[in-house]
Design a protein around this motif. Structure first.
Motif, mmCIF file in Angstrom:
data_model
loop_
_atom_site.group_PDB
_atom_site.id
_atom_site.type_symbol
_atom_site.label_atom_id
_atom_site.label_comp_id
_atom_site.label_asym_id
_atom_site.label_seq_id
_atom_site.Cartn_x
_atom_site.Cartn_y
_atom_site.Cartn_z
ATOM 1 N N LYS A 195 87.799 37.789 -21.920
ATOM 2 C CA LYS A 195 89.246 37.987 -21.993
ATOM 3 C C LYS A 195 89.631 38.762 -23.251
ATOM 4 N N HIS A 196 88.806 38.640 -24.299
ATOM 5 C CA HIS A 196 89.102 39.305 -25.572
ATOM 6 C C HIS A 196 88.223 40.544 -25.789
ATOM 7 N N GLY A 197 87.576 41.009 -24.722
ATOM 8 C CA GLY A 197 86.834 42.257 -24.786
ATOM 9 C C GLY A 197 85.521 42.193 -25.522
ATOM 10 N N ILE A 198 84.916 41.000 -25.618
ATOM 11 C CA ILE A 198 83.610 40.868 -26.245
ATOM 12 C C ILE A 198 82.728 39.982 -25.376
ATOM 13 N N TYR A 199 81.470 39.893 -25.747
ATOM 14 C CA TYR A 199 80.533 39.040 -25.032
ATOM 15 C C TYR A 199 80.272 37.758 -25.835
ATOM 16 N N ALA A 200 80.000 36.688 -25.137
ATOM 17 C CA ALA A 200 79.392 35.496 -25.733
ATOM 18 C C ALA A 200 78.008 35.372 -25.132
ATOM 19 N N THR A 201 76.988 35.225 -25.969
ATOM 20 C CA THR A 201 75.626 35.143 -25.460
ATOM 21 C C THR A 201 74.940 33.878 -25.949
ATOM 22 N N PHE A 202 74.173 33.276 -25.043
ATOM 23 C CA PHE A 202 73.379 32.094 -25.351
ATOM 24 C C PHE A 202 71.896 32.444 -25.421
ATOM 25 N N MET A 203 71.581 33.740 -25.563
ATOM 26 C CA MET A 203 70.194 34.115 -25.825
ATOM 27 C C MET A 203 69.696 33.368 -27.051
ATOM 28 N N ALA A 204 68.422 32.991 -27.030
ATOM 29 C CA ALA A 204 67.868 32.261 -28.166
ATOM 30 C C ALA A 204 67.786 33.135 -29.408
ATOM 31 N N LYS A 205 67.535 34.415 -29.226
ATOM 32 C CA LYS A 205 67.373 35.329 -30.370
ATOM 33 C C LYS A 205 67.987 36.680 -30.004
#
Length: 482
Positions: A271-281
């Motif tokens: 919604k804010h034009g960015i990504y959230a990532t749960f990659m470990a590294k």
């Protein structure tokens, strides 16, 4: 005999003591969960829900399922998915069969059974939409033992058979990153409200959190609408790396919440034009993202924490639980570190344990015992990474501890100094971790041979896909030098 699947009931246990089953709110006011189909119809109607998403986690923890009109959902419609859903890799390939990894000959259907205690709205949708997490059963209603929710339920029932209830509290780290549609380019932190990209070294910084105030407000808003409870939110060490701590409770309920939180955080970030990532590294040279798991066990009848004796001293079950984790977690690590990228986090000098040591309030150990009173005595598993399927990570951690109690395994002495210096006591890569899982017979007692064979086959398939990719390191150092 396979167990029949039924809708689970929510519990609000405590890391201190059990408080039993949570009271179900009236369907008109409940943000999350109803008791039966009559209440479900009323809940949907009073909110004007038009569509409902029936979802379930696959082996990777990715939501899979079907969407339908709410009127069809409440009309006893049968929902089905193919069994092959649990036999493909994260990139969509189907591995070759082996002696222990087999496809169902007819690729027959599996049924989705909605767990009505998980129903909630989908707050980011523009049209009134609801969602419900489903269990997966066979055509006769029998539990499918290799599905992630079933694996965790089986472990919880092993505790229940002994008159115990495990209690967990997950902590999930994740990164915010600038949008990047080309996987050949490294990821970078996004710009905050100051207009500048946030730098590392912002652990516990309020200013770091304030850089993303509006995004965090949406995370809280979306969570509240779904009846999801956030305990605390902090900024971690990495640039734009955040951590959410969840309230303690029943393992299946908390796995459901992590499953939904990941989706919620990604949607809020988009919604804010960015990504959230749960990659470990996700970023080279920066700290990885963990999913720390706090664990205790209570006696169902008395509500007493079995990790403490009547006089407040640590119990034999407490030490045996730690002994089981020391012995078995390295062998089950692939359920907590499931990808090639996961092992990039588990490296020396990167704020992650690379050992199977334990200690009192020692964050360099894999298994930390936080400072607490006797009623709150618990063990924190610091090895799982945030890319893990929460159902499988919780099942692995609790299952290894239970094996320690079942087999009377005594732990090594606690570590009082830095535990991350010297040798690495864990598998160094995905294939080694898969072999460890397959080679430990005791793990089949807890997770089942069918699940282990299927999971190992998928992980080997993912490794083979990874090996087809040529990395920038290889082009940089091998192209003109060898």
């Amino acid at each position: 005999m396979p167990r029949k699947e039924t809708a689970s009931t929510s519990t609000q246990s405590s890391v201190l003591k059990s408080t039993g089953t949570a009271p179900v709110q009236p369907p008109l006011t409940s943000l999350r969960g109803v008791s039966d189909w009559r209440e479900a119809a009323l809940w949907l109607r009073t909110r004007g829900i038009e569509d409902i998403e029936c979802i379930t986690p696959d082996l990777a923890g990715v939501p899979r399922g079907k969407m339908m009109p709410s009127s069809k959902f409440t009309s006893n419609t049968s929902l089905a998915l193919p069994s092959a859903l649990y036999r493909h890799t994260i990139s969509g390939e189907y591995p070759d069969e082996t002696a222990s990894f087999r496809y169902e000959p007819r690729d027959s259907d599996l049924k989705l059974v909605p767990d009505l205690s998980t129903i909630s709205v989908v707050p980011w949708e523009t049209d009134p939409t609801a969602q419900v997490i489903c269990d997966v059963v066979g055509t006769s209603g029998e539990r499918v033992p290799y599905t992630p929710r079933a694996v965790l339920k089986n472990v919880v029932e092993l505790y229940r058979d002994r008159g115990w209830r495990p209690v967990v509290a997950p902590e999930i780290e994740f990164y915010l990153v600038a949008k990047n549609d080309d996987p050949d380019y490294p990821l970078h932190p996004p710009k905050g409200r100051s207009g500048r990209a946030i730098l590392g070294g912002q652990g516990y910084s309020i200013a770091g959190i304030n850089e993303f105030d509006e995004l965090i407000d949406d995370i809280y808003h979306f969570s509240e609408k779904q009846g999801l409870e956030i305990d605390t939110l902090i900024h971690e060490e990495g640039p734009a790396q955040l951590e959410i701590n969840l309230r303690h409770g029943d393992p299946v309920e908390l796995a459901d919440q992590v499953f939904m939180f990941k989706r919620t955080i990604r949607e809020a970030a988009l919604k804010h034009g960015i990504y959230a990532t749960f990659m470990a590294k996700p970023m080279q040279g920066q700290a990885g993202s963990a999913m720390h798991i706090h664990q205790s066990v209570v006696d169902i009848e008395t509500g007493r924490n079995i990790f403490s004796d009547e006089d407040g001293s640590p119990s034999k079950e407490f030490f045996q639980f730690i002994g089981g984790m020391q012995h078995y977690v390295p062998r089950a690590l692939v359920m907590m570190a499931p990808y090639v990228n996961s092992y990039r986090r588990l490296t020396p000098d990167m704020a992650a344990p690379v050992n199977n040591a334990w200690g009192y309030d020692n964050r360099t150990t894999a298994f930390r015992v936080p400072v607490s009173d006797a009623a709150a005595r618990r063990v924190e598993n610091r090895l799982p990474s945030s890319d893990a399927n929460p159902y499988l990570a919780l099942a692995a951690s609790l299952g290894c501890g239970l094996l320690g109690i079942m087999k009377g395994i005594e732990p090594e002495p606690p570590t009082e100094h830095t535990a991350n210096e010297g040798t690495i006591d864990l598998p160094r890569g995905l294939l080694e971790a898969v072999s460890e899982l397959e080679g430990e017979p005791a793990l089949a007692e807890v997770f089942g041979e069918e699940f282990i064979g299927l999971y190992a086959g998928v992980k080997r398939g993912e490794f083979e896909t990874f090996m087809q990719v040529i990395s920038p390191w290889e082009r940089e150092f091998l192209l003109l030098n060898v």
